[in-house]
Design an enzyme around this catalytic site. Sequence first.
Site, PDB file in Angstrom:
ATOM      1  N   LYS A 290     -15.439  35.124  -0.760  1.00 18.80           N
ATOM      2  CA  LYS A 290     -14.712  34.606   0.216  1.00 18.80           C
ATOM      3  C   LYS A 290     -13.262  34.070  -0.008  1.00 18.80           C
ATOM      4  O   LYS A 290     -12.911  34.216  -1.245  1.00 18.80           O
ATOM      5  CB  LYS A 290     -15.555  33.775   0.967  1.00 18.80           C
ATOM      6  CG  LYS A 290     -17.039  33.903   1.380  1.00 18.80           C
ATOM      7  CD  LYS A 290     -17.197  34.794   2.385  1.00 18.80           C
ATOM      8  CE  LYS A 290     -18.361  35.814   2.324  1.00 18.80           C
ATOM      9  NZ  LYS A 290     -19.619  35.216   2.984  1.00 18.80           N
TER      10      LYS A 290
HETATM   11  C1  LIG Z   1     -21.031  35.480   3.341  1.00 23.20           C
HETATM   12  C2  LIG Z   1     -21.468  35.439   4.844  1.00 23.20           C
HETATM   13  C3  LIG Z   1     -22.659  34.418   5.252  1.00 23.20           C
HETATM   14  C4  LIG Z   1     -23.274  33.835   4.410  1.00 23.20           C
HETATM   15  O1  LIG Z   1     -22.542  32.894   3.681  1.00 23.20           O
HETATM   16  P1  LIG Z   1     -23.003  32.324   2.317  1.00 23.20           P
HETATM   17  O2  LIG Z   1     -22.337  30.980   2.128  1.00 23.20           O
HETATM   18  O3  LIG Z   1     -23.199  33.304   1.162  1.00 23.20           O
HETATM   19  O4  LIG Z   1     -24.484  31.612   2.765  1.00 23.20           O
HETATM   20  C5  LIG Z   1     -22.715  34.416   6.713  1.00 23.20           C
HETATM   21  N1  LIG Z   1     -22.085  35.245   7.394  1.00 23.20           N
HETATM   22  C6  LIG Z   1     -21.241  36.252   6.976  1.00 23.20           C
HETATM   23  C7  LIG Z   1     -20.424  37.022   8.160  1.00 23.20           C
HETATM   24  C8  LIG Z   1     -20.918  36.421   5.823  1.00 23.20           C
HETATM   25  O5  LIG Z   1     -20.230  37.279   5.361  1.00 23.20           O
END
Ligand SMILES: *Cc1c(COP(=O)(O)O)cnc(C)c1O
Length: 393
Positions: free
Chosen positions: A191
């Site tokens: 991210k």
């Molecule tokens: C990465 C992601 C999540 C989950 O995030 P985590 O921190 O890995 O639990 C949820 N929704 C979307 C759209 C994502 O890309």
Amino acid sequence: MTEQFTKKRNDFLIFGSPLIEDEEIEEVTKTLKSGWLGTGPKVHKFEEMFEQYQGVKYAMALNSCTAALHLSMLIVGIKPGDEVIVPTMTFAATANAVIHAGGKPVFADCEKDTMNIDPLDIERKITSRTKAIVPVHFAGRACNMGSIMDIANRYNLKVVEDCAHAIETEYQGKKAGTFGDMGCFSFYVTKNIVTGEGGMAITDNEENANKVKVLGLHGMSKDAWKRFSDTGYKHYQVVYAGFKYNMMDIQAAIGIHQLPRIEKYWKRREEIWNIYNEAFEDLPVFTPAPIEPHTRHAYHLYTLLLDTDRLKINRDEFLDEMTRRNIGVGVHYIALHLHQYYQKEFGYKRGDFPNAEWISDRTVSLPFSAKLRDQDVKDVIDAVKEILKNKVK
Ligand SMILES: *Cc1c(COP(=O)(O)O)cnc(C)c1O
């Protein structure tokens, strides 16, 4: 598909590899040496910094965005039998959070150009059981929050924003995650800023904020994490059968140094976005739609759509060709209704959501991290061009 190609990078370019700098490495070491590894002062500091960045009253650090989504579903009152409208073009966690709260995810199609949930399809999917909408700001592009909040108000629905891609996103000058009842963020390794694993729930509602804290730490009364601090042992009461969703200081040690660089990283990705757009202009591909006026794109994913009608290569072959050239790629996403679980459990099938399927069959995410050097960007472009060169119908 094993013909020769001219160039290959020496090292594999990892998709979504984060930029980690010396400050966070030192902070993690300090944290380990301090003896306070779990939830503590660094988590608290990271929360305060995030509140300031987002301009909200309450930010609660958790161990993932998935945890934030799950707690948000409970907090807005999702119960067995309730329906929650989510885009089919998203990551599994968005829908799974609804299921874990006992609710039923009801999918809506996305717009073909923005890839965001289509407000018209949201309205079509509303029934007497609908309780909430979960817009996902896809790739960092702001959803049409004007229409979505209008629908939510007219039908008296809760809104939980999945901002996993959208830390920097704004819609008409207002930050993503501040429109609905709760906003959920991710600091997973790929991210825009990272803590390894990690997430954040934000809200301006004090009651909701307290519920996140209690539900996220075993259902123990608020601030139970302070029980071992130098202010003396404090008893807690368990007030709910809660979850183990708290963030550790080891994770926050990374976050408190990543967050101040968020705008710098954003600018670098914006630069790469523009370089990619220009480089791919004349290829048989669709580059991302222009950014809507009065919005800010978080530039989380750069998704190229292969114009397969004009190509002799399909998306999966393209992925293999990129990998052979030592370039890591991603797919965001194969729409959820095309996965076996949601088909078996809820009866979805191919044909249900034409726009999301069109994207699912064509989309490729290219390396797009602030860590990319100019040469990396050039390698990606060269690989794409070389693969597509002899593949035009
Ligand atoms: C990465 C992601 C999540 C989950 O995030 P985590 O921190 O890995 O639990 C949820 N929704 C979307 C759209 C994502 O890309």
